[in-house]
Design an enzyme around this catalytic site. Structure first.
Site, mmCIF file in Angstrom:
data_model
loop_
_atom_site.group_PDB
_atom_site.id
_atom_site.type_symbol
_atom_site.label_atom_id
_atom_site.label_comp_id
_atom_site.label_asym_id
_atom_site.label_seq_id
_atom_site.Cartn_x
_atom_site.Cartn_y
_atom_site.Cartn_z
ATOM 1 N N PRO A 59 0.825 -1.210 0.000
ATOM 2 C CG PRO A 59 -0.708 -1.556 1.705
ATOM 3 C CD PRO A 59 0.600 -2.049 1.194
ATOM 4 N N PRO A 60 0.275 2.407 -0.380
ATOM 5 C CG PRO A 60 -1.012 3.898 -1.622
ATOM 6 C CD PRO A 60 -1.080 2.581 -0.917
ATOM 7 C CG HIS A 96 -26.775 9.600 14.127
ATOM 8 N ND1 HIS A 96 -27.542 9.343 13.025
ATOM 9 C CD2 HIS A 96 -25.595 8.961 13.903
ATOM 10 C CE1 HIS A 96 -26.875 8.591 12.169
ATOM 11 N NE2 HIS A 96 -25.674 8.346 12.681
ATOM 12 C CD GLU A 97 -22.182 10.746 16.105
ATOM 13 O OE1 GLU A 97 -21.541 9.705 16.357
ATOM 14 O OE2 GLU A 97 -22.349 11.162 14.938
#
Length: 670
Positions: free
Chosen positions: A238-239, A460-461
């Site tokens: 991978p990079p 939501h969190e």
């Protein structure tokens, strides 16, 4: 002759063509200079003096030059004996091709000048000759006509000399040397300072390349037993994992000439240039053997040939690849030239390039594990001025999935954050803030959010946090925030476990935790919003991978449609029927919906705790693991030997972030 005598012998001046140009110019100027009247006794006079000399009978001849507006006056022999003409009576210093006049004057109107002369001649009964003539400077006219051509030719010669001498941007950029290699040669004594000590981690890869270094340093050790020096090694990974750095370390350790260039350096708009540069590169390397050639991003020229070449636009790239294949396979066993190449797209490389005899070894450079990340931190912390002894184990645990380049960025960002805060040294908190900054982005506390939106984000969190707390295989929670950061409006931060294999129950628990945000909105408000786009994207990819890649679905069975060669992406047909496609879509939807319903049930059973967590989040904006323990109690799935991230100035370490953005913008950081 000794070296000292050689050094003391004066060197002969090198011949330069500029001397020839200088001599020619000097001759032209001299001819013009001497052909004039500068060294003659000709004197300039006026019209009134001319008329007086004419009345006295001193003038034998007057030559009127019409095209110059000038008259030349020649005196009689008797007049030259007079005292008044003594200045012009002497002979010229240099011989002249014609008669030299004693006087010259510039007349005004020719008609008036001629009438005055004729009138004086008639009054005094003189036989003075009046003649008319035109003068032409042949050399001057010739120079004037040739000057534009000479100027154009001179500029062209100058540009060609500049380009051929290397002033035009290196050998590859010259018009006459366009087929020359653009590889940069690193001198083993001055340029290559990197060694294996500067490469942390990558133990397996270092072992492989160290053997290559040993081949170059002591080839007889291996060839004496009948072995052959490998012709090439391909670094794949991978990079940011250190492929180029590893190649630099090989150059520094081997102490041999090192030719470095990118795969795109072979590409040019002219036909045949790439192949010519390959030939020149290998010729230079053979001349300096033992040597190393390093081609970075080799996929620029090494892509598989003949794949959907409808336009013929890659013919030049294929010619370059063919020449590279020929050069690599044409090496003798005693040339001592090894080719190193790096790429993160090994799947698209041509099979002929990957075969034994060209790239004999493929070295996979993977993302660093916990121990290797600690070693990488040690390397990058050397120039950093820290205020305390940092716990490198702690920093390594907070950066799972980070590459070597990412860790270098963390260290640099921590130093910048400390400098921004006017600190004299970098502290542990600066490193944690740097991880936050890189993973999630910059905090945007001035972002305008309505109270209703803020409440939705908080629930939501809180839904993410609650569901992940209740599930055994979900990643351990670190903190939850509703402070906008980067493109996100809120985030739940986790510290995922580093697994080599993943089981279905682990994937399902992660998907259920990811759907906890939308489930919380449904349970509390009985409404859903666009804020869960990033969650939906993540779970859809996971569900599709379970069904089509990993063979974890009972209905489709043990089958995969994954192609590791990467050739499917170029195809026009799917590797399955329309009926199977419908089954795949149904199974993906079934997996996601089942986890969504599972998250809703968990939240309905713990709605009071969910509400309490959301209210605390609205109050504090950022809550940590300790706050969840006060509400939910000790998490039953935590292992005793797990080290919890230490709290520093009210903050903790964090890594994985699930973000929710405005409208259709979203991002998942893993």
């Amino acid at each position: 002759m000794s070296k000292e005598n050689n050094q003391n012998t004066p060197k002969k001046p090198r011949f330069s063509s500029w001397w020839v140009y200088g001599v020619i110019i000097a001759l032209i100027l001299g001819f013009q200079f001497f052909s004039g009247s500068t060294f003659s006794t000709t004197k300039k006079t006026t019209t009134s003096e001319l008329q007086e000399y004419l009345r006295n009978g001193d003038i034998a001849k007057i030559v009127i030059i019409r095209n110059a507006g000038q008259a030349k006056v020649f005196l009689t022999e008797e007049a030259l004996q007079k005292e008044v003409h003594r200045d012009v009576a002497d002979k010229p210093m240099l011989p002249s091709s014609g008669a030299v006049p004693q006087y010259v004057l510039d007349y005004g109107d020719l008609q008036n000048f001629e009438n005055d002369i004729n009138e004086i001649k008639k009054e005094n009964n003189l036989d003075t000759i009046v003649d008319f003539d035109t003068e032409s400077n042949i050399l001057g006219d010739l120079l004037l006509s040739l000057l534009p051509f000479a100027l154009i030719i001179g500029i062209w010669i100058y540009l060609m000399r500049r380009m051929s001498s290397g002033a035009g941007g290196g050998a590859g950029g010259q018009i006459f040397n366009i087929g020359k290699s653009k590889a940069k040669l690193f001198d083993e004594k001055t340029d290559t300072r990197t060694s294996f000590k500067d490469v942390a981690g990558l133990e397996g890869a270092k072992e492989e390349v160290q053997e290559i270094v040993e081949f170059l340093k002591n080839p007889d050790k291996y060839t004496s037993l009948g072995g052959k020096i490998p012709k090439g090694a391909l670094l794949v990974g991978p990079p940011g994992t250190g492929k180029t750095l590893l190649a630099k370390a090989v150059a520094g350790e081997a102490k041999v000439p090192f030719f470095s260039l990118s795969g795109s350096d072979f590409v040019e708009m002219f036909v045949g240039v790439g192949a010519s540069r390959v030939r020149d590169l290998f010729k230079q390397a053979k001349d300096k053997s033992p040597a190393i050639i390093f081609i970075d991003e080799i996929d620029a020229i090494g892509r598989a040939r003949g794949k959907n070449n409808f336009t013929g636009s890659n013919d030049e790239r294929e010619n370059t690849l063919n020449q590279l294949l020929t050069e690599m396979d044409g090496f003798g066993t005693n040339t001592n030239v090894i080719v190193l190449a790096a790429t993160n797209r090994a799947d698209v490389l041509d099979k002929a390039l990957m075969r034994a005899g060209r790239f004999d070894r493929q070295i996979y450079v993977d993302l660093p594990d916990l121990r290797e990340r600690k070693e990488i931190f040690e390397v990058h912390l050397r120039p950093i001025k820290t205020a305390e002894t940092l716990d490198l184990d702690f920093l390594a645990k907070q950066t799972p999935g980070f590459s070597g380049a990412d860790i270098a960025n963390v260290c640099n960002e921590a130093a910048l954050i400390a400098a921004r805060k006017e600190k004299k040294a970098v502290t542990k908190q600066d490193f944690l803030d740097a991880v936050d900054r890189i993973v999630g982005g910059l905090e945007k506390k001035n972002k305008i959010i309505t109270p209703d939106e803020k409440k939705t984000i908080a629930y939501h969190e809180a839904g993410h946090a609650t569901v992940s707390w209740m599930l055994e295989h979900a990643a351990p929670l670190v903190k939850v925030t509703i402070v906008p950061r980067g493109q996100s409006l809120g985030a739940a931060w986790y510290l995922p476990e580093e697994r080599l294999i993943v089981r279905p129950e682990q994937m399902l628990d992660e998907m259920c935790a990811t759907m906890g945000g939308r489930a919380a909105e449904k349970v509390v408000f009985n409404k859903i919003s666009t804020g869960a786009l990033s969650d939906l994207e993540k779970v859809t990819k996971q569900a599709r991978a379970m069904v089509t890649i990993y063979g974890l679905n009972e209905k489709l069975g043990n089958i995969t449609y994954y192609d590791s060669s990467g050739q499917n992406e170029y195809g026009f047909t799917k590797p399955y029927s329309e009926e199977t496609a419908q089954k795949i879509d149904q199974e993906i939807s079934k997996i996601i919906e089942s986890q969504y319903q599972r998250a809703i049930k968990l939240l309905e059973d713990n709605k009071d705790k969910l509400t309490e967590l959301a209210e605390r989040l609205l109050e504090k904006e950022v809550i940590f693991k300790d706050d969840l323990e006060k509400i939910f109690g000790k998490r039953p799935f935590d292992k005793e030997d797990d080290q919890e991230p230490a709290t520093v100035n009210g903050h903790e370490a964090k890594k994985e972030e699930t973000t929710e953005n405005e409208e259709d913008k979203s991002k998942v950081e893993e």
